[in-house]
Scaffold this active site. Structure first.
Site, PDB file in Angstrom:
ATOM      1  N   HIS A   8       0.811  -1.211   0.000  1.00  0.00           N
ATOM      2  CA  HIS A   8       0.000   0.000   0.000  1.00  0.00           C
ATOM      3  C   HIS A   8       0.846   1.264   0.000  1.00  0.00           C
ATOM      4  O   HIS A   8       0.432   2.283  -0.553  1.00  0.00           O
ATOM      5  CB  HIS A   8      -0.937   0.011   1.213  1.00  0.00           C
ATOM      6  CG  HIS A   8      -2.166  -0.819   1.030  1.00  0.00           C
ATOM      7  ND1 HIS A   8      -2.180  -2.177   1.260  1.00  0.00           N
ATOM      8  CD2 HIS A   8      -3.422  -0.488   0.633  1.00  0.00           C
ATOM      9  CE1 HIS A   8      -3.397  -2.648   1.017  1.00  0.00           C
ATOM     10  NE2 HIS A   8      -4.173  -1.640   0.633  1.00  0.00           N
ATOM     11  N   GLY A   9       1.985   1.241   0.644  1.00  0.00           N
ATOM     12  CA  GLY A   9       2.787   2.448   0.694  1.00  0.00           C
ATOM     13  C   GLY A   9       4.193   2.171   1.196  1.00  0.00           C
ATOM     14  O   GLY A   9       4.408   1.276   2.017  1.00  0.00           O
TER      15      GLY A   9
END
Length: 457
Positions: A319-320
């Site tokens: 996601h990040g």
């Protein structure tokens, strides 16, 4: 060119639908090349800088699949998969790794700043799905044009949903169902846009000042911290599920059915149930391409616990590129592991208690997902506990009325997919949809319109 922009809704989409209708009516065989060309044009219109990488990755992965199909050499697929993951690491995680090395060694190591290509996490996973499924024998080889459409299909190239080859290949050359499917697609588009513009962006305007205050070191009172935390949980849901509804609706309007991605996740009565409802296509991907290869449930309880923790931690990192995302993923991995132990012990909670515990955990776990760093996350947690004696910061509007509406819809209301499937189509419904879209277009045109959250991943 986000879905919630006027240039998309008033320029690109009518042009794309008009060309597709003409093509399907007069030259059905050119439908796939047309959709592929429109998809690449859409991606370039949004950010042309990422188009060379997207096009090159499509060509190289398709070529790897062709070589494997003709020679049976699995090493070709392994090489292509390694290159895909290396490119994802280069563009998305190089700076993150450089920061970790610098923090550990103090050597002042830095990495060049690279432009993160739009949707690289999603189209990389699509490459992985195709190559792995080719090797497993569950996907058929595609032509280069079909593969370009599979990867770059404009309703889902930026933020999903993730699609298996076997789910979409049979639809490329099938005759599109214009009447019912297209009409329901328009309803889904309107519903998703309403979720995003009214609920997602409305909540963002109310809670972003609170998160900014926490990041700046301003203490938050418990009510302000709760408003920030609950408001973000609802904002994220209506922002991303709104995007997905729009993606499913746009695909239906050109005769393609994409898989369901949300099934009322805030009604889940366990953390396992939550991941069966939230971002369903990602959950299936993580299960099939990480959890099961890690051992799954086939090698005893300790291995299964480790597989859950490893899968979700990597899912958080996907996601990040930040330790806060890693912490969020690891927290969900631990929760799934504890739920596994709970079930193995034969324990169970009443449904209402299970829902309350699951909802509370999910909402609290969103804090590091939203926070730019651990200091901000800690400040928000301290505010929830009333440890800092702060007050609502800045001139943030009260989020409670809108949050209450969003909460009721998320927990007790029908999903957009169910609503559009059950709603009888008629002239009145079409007129009402047109009016809703017109009102939403007016809202889209103002300065408060925000980018989709998942587009940055």
């Amino acid at each position: 060119m986000p879905f919630n922009s006027l240039v998309f809704l008033l320029a690109f989409l009518p042009l794309a639908l008009g060309l597709h209708a003409l093509c399907a009516a007069w030259r059905p065989g050119s439908r796939v090349p047309l959709l592929a060309g429109l998809s690449l044009a859409y991606y370039a219109w949004w950010d042309w800088r990422g188009l060379p990488l997207l096009a090159a990755s499509i060509g190289l992965n398709w070529l790897a699949g062709e070589v494997y199909g003709r020679t049976g050499r699995a090493a070709v697929l392994t090489l292509a998969l390694g290159l895909d993951l290396a490119l994802l690491g280069l563009f998305k995680y190089l700076g993150f790794l450089a920061g970790l090395i610098d923090a550990v060694t103090g050597a002042g190591f830095s990495a060049p700043a690279l432009v993160l290509p739009l949707g690289i996490s999603f189209f990389t996973f699509q490459h992985v799905a195709y190559l792995v499924d080719l090797r497993r024998g569950t996907a058929a080889r595609m032509t280069l044009t079909e593969y370009a459409l599979y990867i770059a299909f404009f309703p889902r190239v930026i933020a999903g949903p993730l699609v298996r080859p076997a789910e979409i290949q049979p639809q490329w050359n099938a005759a599109p169902a214009w009447d019912l499917a297209a009409a329901r697609g328009l309803l889904l588009l309107a519903a998703g846009l309403a979720k995003k513009v009214v609920l997602g962006d409305g909540l963002a305007a109310a809670i972003d000042p609170l998160w900014a205050a926490a990041a700046a070191g301003t203490p938050l009172a418990p009510a302000a911290a709760l408003q920030a935390v609950l408001g973000y949980a609802l904002q994220l849901y209506f922002d991303f599920s709104g995007y997905t509804d729009m993606a499913l609706g746009l695909a239906l309007m050109v005769g393609i059915r994409l898989p369901e991605n949300f099934r009322a996740p805030y009604r889940a009565t366990s953390i396992q149930d939550f991941w069966r409802r939230w971002h369903i296509t990602l959950s299936h991907f993580l299960r099939d391409y990480l959890y099961i290869p890690f051992g799954g449930s086939r090698h005893g309880l300790p291995r299964q616990f480790g597989a859950l923790l490893g899968t979700m931690t990597l899912g958080g990192l996907w996601h990040g590129a930040g330790l806060t995302f890693v912490a969020w993923g690891a927290a969900h991995g631990l929760a799934l592991g504890l739920h596994l132990l709970w079930r193995r012990a034969g324990l169970a909670l009443p449904p209402l208690a299970g829902w309350a515990a699951t909802f509370a955990f999910v909402v609290l776990a969103w804090v590091p997902f939203r926070a730019p760093d651990f200091a901000t996350a800690l400040a928000v947690y301290r505010g929830l506990l009333g440890l800092d004696g702060g007050a609502a910061a800045g001139a943030a509007p009260d989020a409670w009325p809108l949050a209450a509406v969003a909460f009721v819809l998320a927990v007790a209301g029908p999903t957009a997919r169910d609503l559009t499937a059950r709603l009888p189509l008629s002239g009145r419904v079409a007129a009402a949809t047109a009016l809703v879209l017109a009102a939403l277009l007016l809202q889209v045109g103002n300065d408060a319109n925000q980018a989709f959250i998942y587009a940055q991943f």
